[in-house]
Design a protein around this motif. Structure first.
Motif, PDB file in Angstrom:
ATOM      1  N   ASP A  26       0.915  -1.072   0.006  1.00 38.58           N
ATOM      2  CA  ASP A  26      -0.045   0.142  -0.206  1.00 38.58           C
ATOM      3  C   ASP A  26       1.037   1.208  -0.008  1.00 38.58           C
ATOM      4  O   ASP A  26       0.396   2.291   0.018  1.00 38.58           O
ATOM      5  N   MET A  27       2.167   1.188  -0.199  1.00 37.13           N
ATOM      6  CA  MET A  27       3.060   2.484  -0.278  1.00 37.13           C
ATOM      7  C   MET A  27       3.157   2.755  -1.915  1.00 37.13           C
ATOM      8  O   MET A  27       3.650   1.808  -2.593  1.00 37.13           O
ATOM      9  N   PHE A  28       3.168   4.136  -1.823  1.00 36.14           N
ATOM     10  CA  PHE A  28       3.251   4.490  -3.390  1.00 36.14           C
ATOM     11  C   PHE A  28       4.468   5.269  -3.423  1.00 36.14           C
ATOM     12  O   PHE A  28       5.180   5.992  -2.490  1.00 36.14           O
ATOM     13  N   VAL A  29       5.413   4.897  -4.411  1.00 40.14           N
ATOM     14  CA  VAL A  29       6.679   5.528  -4.659  1.00 40.14           C
ATOM     15  C   VAL A  29       6.825   6.055  -6.077  1.00 40.14           C
ATOM     16  O   VAL A  29       6.458   5.445  -6.762  1.00 40.14           O
ATOM     17  N   MET A  30       7.418   7.489  -6.237  1.00 42.89           N
ATOM     18  CA  MET A  30       7.370   7.935  -7.570  1.00 42.89           C
ATOM     19  C   MET A  30       8.694   8.906  -7.539  1.00 42.89           C
ATOM     20  O   MET A  30       9.032   9.418  -6.745  1.00 42.89           O
ATOM     21  N   VAL A  31       9.301   8.732  -8.747  1.00 39.36           N
ATOM     22  CA  VAL A  31      10.512   9.678  -8.987  1.00 39.36           C
ATOM     23  C   VAL A  31      10.124  10.272 -10.429  1.00 39.36           C
ATOM     24  O   VAL A  31       9.971   9.539 -11.279  1.00 39.36           O
ATOM     25  N   MET A  32      10.098  11.672 -10.394  1.00 35.24           N
ATOM     26  CA  MET A  32      10.131  12.209 -11.662  1.00 35.24           C
ATOM     27  C   MET A  32      11.297  13.215 -11.953  1.00 35.24           C
ATOM     28  O   MET A  32      11.925  13.616 -11.175  1.00 35.24           O
ATOM     29  N   LEU A  33      11.689  13.208 -13.112  1.00 41.87           N
ATOM     30  CA  LEU A  33      12.867  13.894 -13.873  1.00 41.87           C
ATOM     31  C   LEU A  33      12.102  15.242 -14.358  1.00 41.87           C
ATOM     32  O   LEU A  33      11.186  14.909 -15.193  1.00 41.87           O
ATOM     33  N   THR A  34      12.451  16.330 -13.860  1.00 36.72           N
ATOM     34  CA  THR A  34      11.473  17.638 -14.436  1.00 36.72           C
ATOM     35  C   THR A  34      12.648  18.681 -15.012  1.00 36.72           C
ATOM     36  O   THR A  34      13.924  18.775 -14.590  1.00 36.72           O
ATOM     37  N   GLU A  35      12.161  19.585 -15.880  1.00 38.32           N
ATOM     38  CA  GLU A  35      12.988  20.635 -16.481  1.00 38.32           C
ATOM     39  C   GLU A  35      12.383  21.725 -15.958  1.00 38.32           C
ATOM     40  O   GLU A  35      11.276  22.007 -15.913  1.00 38.32           O
ATOM     41  N   ILE A  36      13.298  22.603 -15.296  1.00 36.73           N
ATOM     42  CA  ILE A  36      12.783  24.088 -14.783  1.00 36.73           C
ATOM     43  C   ILE A  36      13.316  25.258 -15.416  1.00 36.73           C
ATOM     44  O   ILE A  36      13.440  26.226 -14.677  1.00 36.73           O
ATOM     45  N   SER A  37      13.710  25.255 -16.594  1.00 41.95           N
ATOM     46  CA  SER A  37      14.244  26.435 -17.187  1.00 41.95           C
ATOM     47  C   SER A  37      13.274  27.325 -17.180  1.00 41.95           C
ATOM     48  O   SER A  37      13.722  28.502 -17.305  1.00 41.95           O
ATOM     49  N   ASP A  38      12.076  27.120 -17.327  1.00 40.50           N
ATOM     50  CA  ASP A  38      11.057  28.340 -17.525  1.00 40.50           C
ATOM     51  C   ASP A  38      10.153  28.475 -16.355  1.00 40.50           C
ATOM     52  O   ASP A  38       9.009  28.677 -16.224  1.00 40.50           O
ATOM     53  N   LEU A  39      10.716  27.898 -15.203  1.00 38.43           N
ATOM     54  CA  LEU A  39      10.194  28.193 -13.888  1.00 38.43           C
ATOM     55  C   LEU A  39       9.540  29.428 -13.703  1.00 38.43           C
ATOM     56  O   LEU A  39      10.227  30.365 -13.784  1.00 38.43           O
ATOM     57  N   ASN A  40       8.172  29.515 -13.316  1.00 31.48           N
ATOM     58  CA  ASN A  40       7.677  31.168 -13.087  1.00 31.48           C
ATOM     59  C   ASN A  40       7.717  31.291 -11.668  1.00 31.48           C
ATOM     60  O   ASN A  40       6.989  32.418 -11.284  1.00 31.48           O
TER      61      ASN A  40
END
Length: 89
Positions: free
Chosen positions: A40-54
């Protein structure tokens, strides 16, 4: 600049949607995502791009942390360079 976002907690409906919504709100592009449910444990890893972070990186990280607290998960945002340095031996 890229970031690694990790999400760990009890599995519930809508975790990916809520994390993705904060990314969209801050103009963060999701490059890659992997997730698993272990019992019942959720595990997630995301790779993101923040060049246009507002917003500032700190504000983005704080928004993710607050989201995690509100849905009962631990959400951490880390610059890719720091992540790579931590895992280099």
């Amino acid at each position: 600049m890229k970031t690694v976002i990790s999400v760990i907690g009890k599995d519930t409906v809508g975790i990916i949607s809520k994390v993705s919504a904060v990314c969209a709100e801050c103009n963060v592009n999701i490059i890659d995502i992997t997730q698993s449910v272990l019992q019942d444990m959720f595990v997630m890893v995301m790779l993101t791009e923040i060049s246009d972070l507002n917003c500032s990186f700190s504000d983005f990280s704080d928004k993710m942390k607050k989201l995690g607290e509100s849905i009962g998960t631990d959400i951490r945002v880390m610059h890719e360079d720091i992540f790579n340095s931590m895992h280099r031996i």
